[in-house]
Structures are given as C-alpha cells and as structure tokens.
Design a protein around this motif. Structure first.
Motif, PDB file in Angstrom:
ATOM      1  N   TYR A   1       0.918  -1.022  -0.115  1.00 11.10           N
ATOM      2  CA  TYR A   1      -0.056  -0.175  -0.064  1.00 11.10           C
ATOM      3  C   TYR A   1       0.631   1.358   0.014  1.00 11.10           C
ATOM      4  O   TYR A   1       0.765   2.102  -0.757  1.00 11.10           O
ATOM      5  CB  TYR A   1      -0.841   0.133   1.244  1.00 11.10           C
ATOM      6  CG  TYR A   1      -1.967   1.250   1.250  1.00 11.10           C
ATOM      7  CD1 TYR A   1      -2.918   1.434   0.634  1.00 11.10           C
ATOM      8  CD2 TYR A   1      -1.302   1.962   2.026  1.00 11.10           C
ATOM      9  CE1 TYR A   1      -3.931   2.599   0.905  1.00 11.10           C
ATOM     10  CE2 TYR A   1      -1.984   3.348   2.142  1.00 11.10           C
ATOM     11  CZ  TYR A   1      -3.197   3.749   1.529  1.00 11.10           C
ATOM     12  OH  TYR A   1      -4.030   4.691   1.725  1.00 11.10           O
TER      13      TYR A   1
ATOM     14  N   PRO B   1      -5.085  -4.762  -7.399  1.00  7.76           N
ATOM     15  CA  PRO B   1      -6.261  -3.428  -7.567  1.00  7.76           C
ATOM     16  C   PRO B   1      -6.936  -2.991  -6.251  1.00  7.76           C
ATOM     17  O   PRO B   1      -7.399  -1.771  -6.216  1.00  7.76           O
ATOM     18  CB  PRO B   1      -7.206  -4.321  -8.528  1.00  7.76           C
ATOM     19  CG  PRO B   1      -6.726  -5.682  -8.488  1.00  7.76           C
ATOM     20  CD  PRO B   1      -5.315  -5.701  -7.998  1.00  7.76           C
ATOM     21  N   ASP B   2      -7.076  -3.960  -5.146  1.00  6.17           N
ATOM     22  CA  ASP B   2      -7.622  -3.746  -4.214  1.00  6.17           C
ATOM     23  C   ASP B   2      -6.749  -2.385  -3.412  1.00  6.17           C
ATOM     24  O   ASP B   2      -7.427  -1.418  -2.885  1.00  6.17           O
ATOM     25  CB  ASP B   2      -7.660  -4.987  -3.096  1.00  6.17           C
ATOM     26  CG  ASP B   2      -8.323  -4.706  -1.838  1.00  6.17           C
ATOM     27  OD1 ASP B   2      -9.610  -4.041  -1.918  1.00  6.17           O
ATOM     28  OD2 ASP B   2      -7.903  -4.842  -0.653  1.00  6.17           O
ATOM     29  N   ASN B   3      -5.601  -2.529  -3.286  1.00  8.31           N
ATOM     30  CA  ASN B   3      -4.812  -1.643  -2.504  1.00  8.31           C
ATOM     31  C   ASN B   3      -4.762  -0.344  -3.343  1.00  8.31           C
ATOM     32  O   ASN B   3      -4.892   0.872  -2.875  1.00  8.31           O
ATOM     33  CB  ASN B   3      -3.259  -1.929  -2.425  1.00  8.31           C
ATOM     34  CG  ASN B   3      -3.218  -2.814  -1.184  1.00  8.31           C
ATOM     35  OD1 ASN B   3      -3.285  -2.282  -0.015  1.00  8.31           O
ATOM     36  ND2 ASN B   3      -2.847  -4.084  -1.081  1.00  8.31           N
TER      37      ASN B   3
ATOM     38  N   GLY C   1      -7.173   0.731  -5.349  1.00  6.41           N
ATOM     39  CA  GLY C   1      -8.599   1.196  -5.211  1.00  6.41           C
ATOM     40  C   GLY C   1      -8.708   2.364  -3.985  1.00  6.41           C
ATOM     41  O   GLY C   1      -9.199   3.243  -4.013  1.00  6.41           O
ATOM     42  N   TYR C   2      -7.928   1.821  -2.945  1.00  6.02           N
ATOM     43  CA  TYR C   2      -7.866   2.652  -1.745  1.00  6.02           C
ATOM     44  C   TYR C   2      -7.059   3.980  -1.772  1.00  6.02           C
ATOM     45  O   TYR C   2      -7.122   4.851  -1.113  1.00  6.02           O
ATOM     46  CB  TYR C   2      -7.483   1.841  -0.389  1.00  6.02           C
ATOM     47  CG  TYR C   2      -8.352   0.916  -0.002  1.00  6.02           C
ATOM     48  CD1 TYR C   2      -9.857   1.410   0.797  1.00  6.02           C
ATOM     49  CD2 TYR C   2      -8.268  -0.444   0.007  1.00  6.02           C
ATOM     50  CE1 TYR C   2     -10.620   0.567   1.053  1.00  6.02           C
ATOM     51  CE2 TYR C   2      -9.325  -1.248   0.690  1.00  6.02           C
ATOM     52  CZ  TYR C   2     -10.482  -0.853   0.934  1.00  6.02           C
ATOM     53  OH  TYR C   2     -11.324  -1.648   1.733  1.00  6.02           O
ATOM     54  N   ILE C   3      -6.096   3.896  -2.844  1.00  4.99           N
ATOM     55  CA  ILE C   3      -5.125   5.060  -2.767  1.00  4.99           C
ATOM     56  C   ILE C   3      -5.732   5.970  -3.918  1.00  4.99           C
ATOM     57  O   ILE C   3      -5.633   7.124  -3.538  1.00  4.99           O
ATOM     58  CB  ILE C   3      -3.882   4.342  -3.372  1.00  4.99           C
ATOM     59  CG1 ILE C   3      -3.210   3.510  -2.313  1.00  4.99           C
ATOM     60  CG2 ILE C   3      -3.003   5.689  -3.708  1.00  4.99           C
ATOM     61  CD1 ILE C   3      -2.160   2.637  -3.107  1.00  4.99           C
ATOM     62  N   THR C   4      -6.238   5.572  -5.050  1.00  6.94           N
ATOM     63  CA  THR C   4      -6.659   6.515  -6.086  1.00  6.94           C
ATOM     64  C   THR C   4      -7.762   7.341  -5.962  1.00  6.94           C
ATOM     65  O   THR C   4      -8.459   6.876  -4.904  1.00  6.94           O
ATOM     66  CB  THR C   4      -6.370   5.729  -7.394  1.00  6.94           C
ATOM     67  OG1 THR C   4      -7.622   4.521  -7.123  1.00  6.94           O
ATOM     68  CG2 THR C   4      -5.132   5.115  -7.684  1.00  6.94           C
ATOM     69  N   GLU C   5      -8.042   8.183  -6.714  1.00  8.03           N
ATOM     70  CA  GLU C   5      -9.271   9.014  -6.551  1.00  8.03           C
ATOM     71  C   GLU C   5     -10.367   8.223  -7.685  1.00  8.03           C
ATOM     72  O   GLU C   5     -10.766   9.035  -8.373  1.00  8.03           O
ATOM     73  CB  GLU C   5      -9.045  10.376  -6.842  1.00  8.03           C
ATOM     74  CG  GLU C   5      -8.134  11.064  -5.824  1.00  8.03           C
ATOM     75  CD  GLU C   5      -7.245  12.101  -6.005  1.00  8.03           C
ATOM     76  OE1 GLU C   5      -6.913  12.809  -5.196  1.00  8.03           O
ATOM     77  OE2 GLU C   5      -6.847  12.200  -7.124  1.00  8.03           O
TER      78      GLU C   5
ATOM     79  N   PHE D   1     -13.466   0.575  -0.846  1.00  7.53           N
ATOM     80  CA  PHE D   1     -13.196   1.712  -1.699  1.00  7.53           C
ATOM     81  C   PHE D   1     -14.280   1.987  -2.396  1.00  7.53           C
ATOM     82  O   PHE D   1     -15.047   1.358  -2.990  1.00  7.53           O
ATOM     83  CB  PHE D   1     -11.832   1.506  -2.326  1.00  7.53           C
ATOM     84  CG  PHE D   1     -11.508   0.403  -3.292  1.00  7.53           C
ATOM     85  CD1 PHE D   1     -11.030  -0.599  -3.274  1.00  7.53           C
ATOM     86  CD2 PHE D   1     -12.136   0.775  -4.492  1.00  7.53           C
ATOM     87  CE1 PHE D   1     -10.882  -1.667  -4.332  1.00  7.53           C
ATOM     88  CE2 PHE D   1     -12.035   0.036  -5.740  1.00  7.53           C
ATOM     89  CZ  PHE D   1     -11.326  -1.001  -5.469  1.00  7.53           C
TER      90      PHE D   1
ATOM     91  N   ARG E   1      -5.645   9.798   1.290  1.00  9.17           N
ATOM     92  CA  ARG E   1      -5.235  10.719   0.222  1.00  9.17           C
ATOM     93  C   ARG E   1      -5.047  12.234   0.652  1.00  9.17           C
ATOM     94  O   ARG E   1      -5.693  12.642   1.585  1.00  9.17           O
ATOM     95  CB  ARG E   1      -6.412  10.591  -1.075  1.00  9.17           C
ATOM     96  CG  ARG E   1      -6.661   9.363  -1.427  1.00  9.17           C
ATOM     97  CD  ARG E   1      -7.796   9.284  -2.199  1.00  9.17           C
ATOM     98  NE  ARG E   1      -8.231   7.983  -2.625  1.00  9.17           N
ATOM     99  CZ  ARG E   1      -9.065   7.454  -2.061  1.00  9.17           C
ATOM    100  NH1 ARG E   1      -9.604   7.792  -0.814  1.00  9.17           N
ATOM    101  NH2 ARG E   1      -9.390   6.075  -2.412  1.00  9.17           N
TER     102      ARG E   1
ATOM    103  N   SER F   1      -0.868   9.467   2.784  1.00  4.39           N
ATOM    104  CA  SER F   1      -0.435   7.964   2.470  1.00  4.39           C
ATOM    105  C   SER F   1       1.033   8.170   1.869  1.00  4.39           C
ATOM    106  O   SER F   1       1.886   7.121   1.922  1.00  4.39           O
ATOM    107  CB  SER F   1      -1.204   7.252   1.234  1.00  4.39           C
ATOM    108  OG  SER F   1      -1.305   8.302   0.053  1.00  4.39           O
TER     109      SER F   1
ATOM    110  N   ARG G   1      -4.970   1.906   7.885  1.00  3.49           N
ATOM    111  CA  ARG G   1      -3.596   2.254   7.415  1.00  3.49           C
ATOM    112  C   ARG G   1      -2.653   2.559   8.434  1.00  3.49           C
ATOM    113  O   ARG G   1      -1.623   2.051   8.385  1.00  3.49           O
ATOM    114  CB  ARG G   1      -3.550   3.666   6.899  1.00  3.49           C
ATOM    115  CG  ARG G   1      -4.660   3.626   5.756  1.00  3.49           C
ATOM    116  CD  ARG G   1      -4.220   2.914   4.311  1.00  3.49           C
ATOM    117  NE  ARG G   1      -5.241   2.838   3.670  1.00  3.49           N
ATOM    118  CZ  ARG G   1      -5.631   1.652   3.221  1.00  3.49           C
ATOM    119  NH1 ARG G   1      -5.116   0.644   3.580  1.00  3.49           N
ATOM    120  NH2 ARG G   1      -6.778   1.520   2.440  1.00  3.49           N
TER     121      ARG G   1
ATOM    122  N   GLN H   1      -1.838  -1.169   8.992  1.00  2.77           N
ATOM    123  CA  GLN H   1      -0.806  -1.580   8.288  1.00  2.77           C
ATOM    124  C   GLN H   1       0.704  -1.128   8.680  1.00  2.77           C
ATOM    125  O   GLN H   1       1.619  -1.914   8.239  1.00  2.77           O
ATOM    126  CB  GLN H   1      -1.096  -1.122   6.611  1.00  2.77           C
ATOM    127  CG  GLN H   1      -2.250  -1.930   6.089  1.00  2.77           C
ATOM    128  CD  GLN H   1      -2.784  -1.386   4.832  1.00  2.77           C
ATOM    129  OE1 GLN H   1      -2.406  -0.296   4.345  1.00  2.77           O
ATOM    130  NE2 GLN H   1      -3.247  -2.256   3.794  1.00  2.77           N
TER     131      GLN H   1
ATOM    132  N   GLY I   1     -10.242  -6.076   0.221  1.00  2.00           N
ATOM    133  CA  GLY I   1     -11.238  -6.365  -0.676  1.00  2.00           C
ATOM    134  C   GLY I   1     -12.586  -6.401  -0.406  1.00  2.00           C
ATOM    135  O   GLY I   1     -13.569  -6.916  -0.692  1.00  2.00           O
TER     136      GLY I   1
END
Lengths: 451, 577
Positions: free
Chosen positions: A267, A304-306, A308-312, B241, B269, B303, B340, B343, B399
């Motif tokens: 992540y 893709p999961d990580n 998705g949490y990062i991107t807008e 997400f 973000r 992040s 986070r 993590q 997930g």
C-alpha cells in the motif's frame, strides 16, 4: 576517488551482498562484469554488509565482479531535451538519440506538503461520454484503469493521451510487450504528440529491477515539468507488473509476505507513487492515469484492492466498455457542477435506471413475465449501451448530455425518471413534430420485438 | 542537549539498528544524524546492546556509523492555546509554517515548534494564591476563538499543589510563567500556558468516567435515526473503496453538533485533506456563525508521508482531543483510516521479524485497537462540568471483506457499526450504510415505536425483494408487493441523502423527528391499490414529491405546501377498513 570492491559474498535473486565501508542507504553503485556494466542500488545495510539490488539482474555475475559506489542515489537527467525521446528503465536512451546531460534530479523525492496543494478545479475533457458525463477526469487526479488482460486498455490510454488538453505527456511502460511499446510510439508520432512526450519503457524482456524504477523516474520528470508551470499527464501501464516486481524483490530479501506473497508495505509503496499526482499552488499539475490489470478479473486481488484505496476512483474496463458500476471519479463533483445545470441529474438518473435495467435483465433471463415498466427499462438499457457506452462514441460533453435526455425521453415520461420537476421542466426534450411519428413507429416495432 | 549518543549498525527500510552504551528507554525519541540532517525516530525494541528504532522519515543516505542522539523523552505533543485551526502532520509539525519555510515539498529532518511560544494571550486568572489544586484543575483562562481555553495544572503533576502566585489579568506570552505552585514536599514549580504530554498515554485528570447516553447529532438521517452515535461513544465505518467512507466523514466533520472536531487523516489521500483545508475557512459554523476552521484541528499524515508517523498521528489526534475535553468541551475525533495505521504496525512488525498473526498483522493488533477506542468517553471533570471525546474511525478492509482482522478487532470495541456496502454504492444509494447489517448500541433521536415500525418495513420489504428475484413480480401478492414498495420508499426518501445539497445534506434532529414521524404514520395506514402498476406509479410519484420536500427549507412556504400535497396523496389511496 571511490573505492572499488571485488568480492561479492552472496548472490540471491537479483540481490548481491558484499562487505563495504561508508556506504549509504539508497546509494547507487556500478557493477562491472565481463558482460557489461549495470547499475545497482543499496537496499539494506547490516553492519559491514551492504545488500545491492542489481538493475540488470544477477545472471552472469561473477563473485569477483567490480563494484564501485557512486556516492549518490538514483538520479535522472532533466531538461527540455527529454521531449520526443524514449528511454529504458534505468534512464538510458532506447531510441537512437544521444545520452542526455543537463541537471541530475533525484528520483523518489519527498512528498508534497498538503498545505501547498489546491483543490482541483479543471476538468480534463476526453470526448468519451462514459468518462466526461459519468466520471469526469480532473486535472491532478490519480486514476487507475482496472482491466482484465486482453481488454483494449492501451488503446484507451493512448486515446485519452491524444485527446486530453495537456502540455506534456510522460509515458511509463512496465513489462510492456514490445508490440505495445511500438503501438504507443507510433500512435504518438502519427498524431504529432511525440514532440511533447517522454517515454520510459521497460519491456517484458528487460531485467525486473528496471521495472521498479519506471514509475519513480516518470514521476520525478513529471514533477520537474509541473514545477515549470506545465500541465503534465503521466500514463503508467501496467502497475500490476510493478507490484509483481516488488513482490519478487521482497521475497528474495526474505521479508514476511502479507497477502498472496505481496509485501506488507505494498500500500505505502503504491501510494508513494500515486500521491505524486498534484495541483501545485502557483505552478503546474500532474495527472496520473495508470493501468492495473486484474489477475482473474478479481478486484479483491491485493494490487487492484490496494490501488483502489489510494487512487481517486477507478475506471473498470470490461467487454470493451467502461462499466458504469464500480467506475468512479472521486473528484468529479469539483467540476461537474460547473459544466451545465443538468450534468449531475443526467449522471445520477441514467445510472439508477441502468441499474434497474440490469435487474430486469436478470429477471428476463430467469423467464419471468415482463411488466410494462420492465419493457421500458429494457428499451432504455439497450439504447444506453448502444448510443452512450460504446467506446467508439466520441462527442463533446454538451452533445453527450443532450443525447442523454434524448435517450431518457425515448423510453420514459418525466415522472418515471424521478428527476425533480424543476429540472425536467427546463431540460426535458420537446419532441419536434416533424420526426416524432416516424421514431415512435420504430420504437413500437422494437418494443414488440423484445416482448 | 542530550549526551547519550549511539551508533548506527544496520539499516533496513525505516528500521535502524543502533548500538548504545548508556541506558536507553523503550519508546524514547532519538535523532539519527546523517550529514546536516537530524531524522526523528522512536525506540521500539531493545536487544542486548542494540536498540531498534523506527525512523519517521525516509532513511536514504543513512550510513553505518552515523551518530544517533537519544533524547530521554517519550513521543509527546505540545498542548496550549492556539491549537485550533492548525494543520499538523503526525508528529505535530505545523504544515502551513513548513510550507512557508520549505516550499512545495516536505523536506525531511525539518521540525518546527507546534505552537508559537511568543504568541500573546489575554489571561484571566481563576485560581488564587492559597488554593490547593491537582492536575487538570484550572488556573485561568485565555480566549481562543469561540472558547475559553483553560490553562490547567499540567497533567504530569502528581499529587496536590498549593498555588503560591498567579499573575494578574493581562496579556502574556504563551511561554511566560503564569503561576507558581508548591508540591507537598515544598518544591516550587513554575507553570506556563504550554505543557507536554506523551501521546500514547491517556490523560486521566478528571473526576469520573460516565456512560455515554446523550445522542450526538450528525445530521445524517440514517445515522441519527437508525444507527445513532452518542457523545463520548465510539463508532466505526468499514467499507470497500469507493463506498463513501471519506465523504461521510467529511459531512460529519461539517455538521456534527460538537464543539471541536479533530480530523486525523491517517495514511489516506492528500487531496481529501486539502478539501477540508481549503474549504473550511470559507464555511460558517451554523452554531456559532464563525468560520468552521475555528473549531477544527487537522492532523494529516497522508499515504505518501512517512509510514511510521502514521501510527503517531492517531495518537496525536486523540491526545489533542483529550486536552480539549479537559476544558468541558465535546470533541469529535474522526480517524480516516485506522486500517492504514494497522498496516503501518504490520510493516514495522515485519521488519522486526516478529511472528505474524492473521494476514501478517501483529498479534497485538487487537489490544492496540481496543486501547485506542477506549480513549473515547464522557467524563465529569474535577469542577463538575462534562467533557467528551467521541471517536469515529473508518476501516478499509482488504477486498471489502469485513471478516479481516482490523474490522473484527474494531467491531469488538465500538458502540456503533456503520457498515458501507458496495451494492448500495453501486446503485448510487448514498450514504451507502447498509440498513440491515449495521447496528448501534446508543439511543436514537426519533420515537422508538416509529423506529421499530420502519425497521420492520425495511426488513420485511427486503425479504419480499429477495423473494421476488426468485418468484418474479407475478408470483408476489399485491400486499407483499406494496410492502416492498414501502421499504424502497423509505430507502429513497429517508435513508438516502444528497450530501452536496444545501438543505438535504444536513437534517437536524428536530426535522428528523418531524419528517420521520409523518412518513411512518403515512406508511402505517393501509393503502389500497387495484394492481401493481397503480401501486408502483403511486410510490414513484410519492418518492418524487418527498424528495422535493427534503430539498425545501423547513421554515419555507414550500415545505408547508409539499407537506399538504403529500397528505392529500396518501389520503387518496388510504383505505379505512
């Protein structure tokens, strides 16, 4: 002068270890073997032992290879001469051009102070209604395209690159097929966009470690352009290959894997790259569009999961179309309120009704009788898919909104859409008397056919 | 300056191995010196003569043999007037001041004082010479925005203290002595407006802890009515997400009926923090008529900022929340996202080569999460006034699967669970809190009977909906079908809310009580329809009208008119058997 070491103690995967003194974490070294010279980077220090990640891979490295530490971290040269050029993952020219001098800039630099960012405000128009209306792309956004291998994600990326109004395009290819690399280069060249592009290409045949460098180099270069007041679009394809290279290295380094073999800091590693997307207060901007292929079409896969949490947000590419469900632009509300008064209404209503259409399809598949309402939904859904969702549709936003009303009015009465009356009063299309009867006939035929 | 110097013997990511000779303290702060830089770090494990330190910065350039200064202090925050409106990173560095000094980028190794020691505050004494006080009791106050900021006996002072002197009313620098105290042994200690407190220890300078009972109104209908949060309570928002966790937090941070809001953006973000940062100064707080920023404090460790500081950021947030609670204020801490932070723990645990637990999270994850949420609560202070810290944390399960360790550990300790569902967000039903899976242990703002009736409709309507997927509409009785339409109706006009609409976006408790009561009493009547098409079209029209109603201000004529229309619509189809 830097001391030269000639005794490698350990070679495992692409990581070599030797005993050396005065070495800094992250420092670069040159490793010379009879086969040639490669760069390597210090990734761990343990007493006298320094672990180096060799960019060209460890194949063919003798234990008496010559290692010379350079005293600085990984850098890339930056100047306007980069434009129009193609490089590989370690920054060496891949085209026939000369090596570049100019300023050396460090890659993977510090993160931007949030206090120096501004709220994004400019829409990047793409001419693709599924993006412009439903999930507008916004300057400084970071957005992945989630896709299964085999979907036309690279052509989509290329099309966005050509149609988007930006000053500089930086393309990073990771594990790219050679054909795809040529496709990008040729497409950019044919349209005349190559002169405002820089390409950093790691192909599937190149050493894995170089793949890790590509996003950092691209973003470092993009950052410099953005600081010169340029609007930069960074295209990365494919980030899953990048994550797989990370996995390879971390397993070689005997780190405890967290999920399906990926390192626990996946992540943070991805975030450090994506977060370079920025709109600088008083300077340019960086927009990042990245392809993430989903192994087995599984969005819960760690990459893709990580991501998705990062991107807008994210675009799902499925069956050659951008899926309205799941696709999301988190920044759209910053721009879609300023386009046209009906933008948000069309966006919400069409999707809600399309969801109804999908349910009806399921019912139909199970053999249930279709009510009048179901038939209306079916007609609507087919029109929506054919006239709006198709990737070949290429119209400006305003035309697309008009098209939306047209599609709605073809299938529903204003009440049935659930749109507040204030909005339908001013936007509901008034059918022109001339072509009305003809259209109606056709629709009735269609409706009869589906029933 | 501390003379306790160690030497770097190993570097692995942001973990340093440091050989030391003089004693070191577990969790003490140290600085690794490399070139001209001093990188902040924390001792996290000691093995023999080697201490392992997590560095809060990038460790590029650190060499074996570099000196490390041990400070002898635990990681602490500075408390005092002037905190509100500030934007800090996880280590309480003021980001706006940093931007002025360093420009666009966060240069590592640059640390600035969190509060300006030379700022001047108008002090009004409360205590007088001869008073005997304990930690947390008020010496005097200074005005900070809309509040009287209490200057208290520092929380670290143990035992009873006699006030020897307090300065007279007037303007003083934050670092000037405002009182002199004497402890039982006769030692005199000087007190300024500033004090420090280690972030990982809760502040306990209060009389007693109470049970949270009073509802905290967030103005989000589905929350206040169905899954309420209490002042001093805790809640969590897990969701995949794109389901709207952050939007929900942002809406809450704007409208929640509390005195102070602390936003801890932890590993998320940067763009989202920027929104708050840029918009809040422009927005007015309806309660006070002043800028929203005056009641807000932002801790942001986004992040791409150093991972180790992520863990610190939630603790920094909760410590600052406790500080304002000590002034009799009700504070809301919004932590986005606690995953986070978990993590970050996992990354560090991996580097320490600890034996991993489930999904490689460390075995102590559960107890760490529990002790964090336990810092929320309502307390009676030593002067009898009440203060509260309410904690709302988002969870980002991998997930979108709630069966993972962070979500499960969190659910064990919170008082309300707002589970966001992918299905609802795909259908654009926002806020996407699942009305069937979520729960709350706190009391609602609406009438309990109404609530029960609405719940029954939702549950049964959902059952009918599920059934209809199997047997089809034609296999469903008209009665069941109407029940299904009713549940969809409640969903469409009450559970769903347009966060971006000025009126619909914030529904206060009074309006919720009124509207909810009306809706339920309407739905409780038996409604007669000839067939399903008529029923469907009636509910379509009703939904549309009530949505218009939601968008009309409660004191407007429009509100009244639509209310009458709705009454008429319902009366037309109601059967009086």
């Amino acid at each position: 002068m830097h001391k030269v070491y000639r005794r490698i103690e350990q070679i495992a995967g692409n990581v070599v270890m030797l005993e050396a003194e005065g070495v800094a974490n992250g420092e670069l070294a040159e490793l010379t073997t009879p086969r040639g010279t490669s760069l390597a980077q210090v990734i761990r220090l343990d007493g006298k032992r320094a672990y180096l990640q060799v960019f060209a891979g460890s194949r063919g490295i003798p234990t008496d290879a010559q290692v010379r530490f350079l005293g600085h971290p990984m850098e890339v040269s930056f100047s306007d001469a980069l434009l129009g050029r193609v490089f590989d993952g370690s920054g060496s020219p891949r085209d026939k051009g000369p090596r570049l001098g100019g300023d050396q800039i460090a890659i993977g630099g510090p993160s931007v102070n949030p206090a120096k960012r501004i709220i994004p405000k400019n829409m990047v128009r793409t001419g693709i209604p599924m993006i412009d209306i439903f999930n507008s792309l916004v300057e400084s956004q970071k957005l992945p395209i989630f896709s299964v291998a085999g979907e036309p994600y690279n052509p989509l990326l290329a099309r966005i690159a050509l149609q988007a109004e930006v000053d500089v395009i930086v393309l990073g290819g990771m594990g790219l097929k050679h054909d795809d690399y040529l496709f990008f280069r040729d497409t950019l060249e044919e349209s005349g966009a190559l002169s405002r592009s820089v390409l950093f290409i790691h192909t599937a045949a190149d050493p894995t470690v170089e793949c890790l460098m590509v996003p950092d180099i691209c973003l470092a270069v993009a950052e410099q352009f953005a600081l010169q007041d340029k609007r930069v679009l960074v295209l990365l394809t494919d980030m899953t290959n990048f994550a797989d290279s990370l996995k390879e290295i971390s397993i070689t380094m005997e780190q405890i894997p967290s999920n399906r073999g990926y390192p626990g800091d996946l992540y943070s590693r991805l975030a450090a790259r994506y977060e370079k997307a920025v709109d600088f207060e008083g300077a340019g901007s960086i927009t990042v569009l990245a392809v993430t292929t989903m192994p087995g079409d599984d969005v819960t896969h760690p990459v893709p999961d990580n991501t998705g949490y990062i991107t807008e947000g994210q675009f799902y590419l499925r069956n050659g179309r951008i899926e309205p469900f799941g696709s999301l632009s988190r920044l759209k509300q910053f721009v879609n309120g300023k386009t046209r008064g009906d933008h948000r209404t069309i966006m919400d209503t069409m999707i809600q009704l399309y969801a109804g259409y999908r349910e009806t399809l399921e019912k139909q598949a199970m053999g249930f009788r279709m009510s009048d309402w179901d038939r209306k939904l079916l007609k609507y859904g087919q029109q929506f898919e054919g006239r709006m969702m198709d990737l070949s549709v290429n119209i400006p936003l305003e035309k697309a909104l008009d098209l939306g009303w047209e599609i709605l009015a073809d299938s529903f009465t204003p009440e049935e859409t659930g749109i507040p009356s204030k909005i339908t009063d001013s936007f509901w299309p008034k059918k022109s008397a001339a072509d009305e009867p003809k259209e109606e006939e056709e629709e009735e035929e269609e409706a009869a056919a589906t029933a | 300056m501390s003379e306790n110097i160690g030497k770097v013997v190993g570097v692995n990511g942001n973990l340093l191995q440091v050989a030391f000779e003089n004693p070191v303290i577990q969790n003490e702060v140290a600085f690794a010196r490399t070139g001209d830089l001093r990188l902040k770090a924390e001792v996290i494990r000691i093995r023999g003569r080697v201490a392992e330190l997590q560095v809060f910065e990038d460790t590029a350039g650190v060499k074996v043999g570099d000196p490390v200064e041990f400070t002898g202090d635990l990681l602490a925050v500075q408390l005092g007037p002037g905190l509100l409106g500030k934007v800090y990173d996880g280590l309480q560095n003021p980001l706006i001041d940093l931007a002025e000094q360093c420009g666009f980028f966060l240069q590592r190794g640059t640390y600035l004082p969190p509060l300006e020691a030379d700022s001047k505050w108008a002090f009004t004494p409360v205590a007088k010479a001869g008073d005997v006080l304990t930690a947390g009791e008020t010496l005097g106050t200074v005005p900070e925005g809309i509040f009287d900021h209490r200057i208290m006996v520092p929380f670290s002072f143990l035992g009873k203290f006699e006030v020897i002197s307090v300065v007279a009313e007037g303007e003083y620098r934050a670092d000037a002595t405002i009182a002199t105290l004497r402890d039982a042994k006769g030692n005199e200690r000087e007190v300024t407006m500033l004090q420090r407190w280690p972030v990982k220890l809760p502040i306990t300078a209060y009389a007693e802890r109470l049970r949270p009972t009073e509802p905290l109104v967030t103005k989000v209908r589905i929350v206040d009515t169905f899954f309420p949060v209490a002042r001093g309570g805790t809640y969590c928002i897990p969701g995949p997400f794109g389901a709207g966790k952050t939007v929900l937090q942002q809406v809450t941070s704007r409208h929640a009926d509390v005195d102070v809001v602390i936003i801890a953006a932890c590993g998320e973000r940067a763009g989202e923090v920027v929104e708050t940062l840029r918009e809040f100064p422009e927005l007015t707080d309806p309660r006070t008529g002043r800028s929203l920023m005056e009641r807000t404090l932002i801790i942001c460790n986004t992040s791409s900022m150093p991972v180790a500081a992520r863990e610190a950021s939630v603790y920094t947030g909760v410590t600052l929340a406790e500080y304002y609670r000590q002034m009799g204020l009700s504070v809301l801490l919004l932590a986005d996202s606690t995953s986070r932070w978990a993590q970050a723990l996992r990354e560090m645990s991996g580097r320490l080569e600890e034996i991993p637990g489930e999904e490689a999270f460390p075995a102590y994850l559960e107890s760490v999460i529990a002790s964090f949420y336990e810092r929320g609560g309502v307390v009676r202070l030593k002067d009898g006034s009440l203060g509260s810290v309410t904690i709302g944390g988002t969870v980002s399960p991998a997930g979108g699967n709630f069966e993972e360790p962070v979500t499960q550990s969190t659910l064990k300790v919170v008082g309300a669970f707002h589970g966001l569902s992918r299905e609802r967000s795909d259908a654009r039903r926002y806020p996407a809190i699942d009305p069937l899976d979520s729960w709350s242990k706190y009391g609602s703002v609406v009438d309990a009977d109404d609530l029960r009736a609405a719940r029954t409709i939702l549950v049964n309507g959902n059952d009918v909906g599920q059934m209809m997927k199997v047997v089809g509409e034609e296999g469903t009785s008209l009665e069941d079908f109407v029940l299904y339409l009713k549940s969809e109706f409640i969903d469409a006009v009450y559970l769903q809310q347009d966060a971006f609409h000025a009126v619909d976006g914030a529904t206060d408790a009074e309006r919720q009580k009124f509207v909810f009561g009306r809706l339920v009493s309407g739905l409780n009547q038996s409604l007669g329809f000839d067939d399903k098409t008529q029923a469907r079209s009636f509910f379509q029209r009703l939904t549309r009208t009530v949505r218009d109603w939601n968008r009309a201000a409660m004191d407007s004529d429009e509100f009244k008119q639509i209310e009458d229309t709705i009454k008429k619509m319902v009366t037309e189809v109601a059967t009086y058997a």
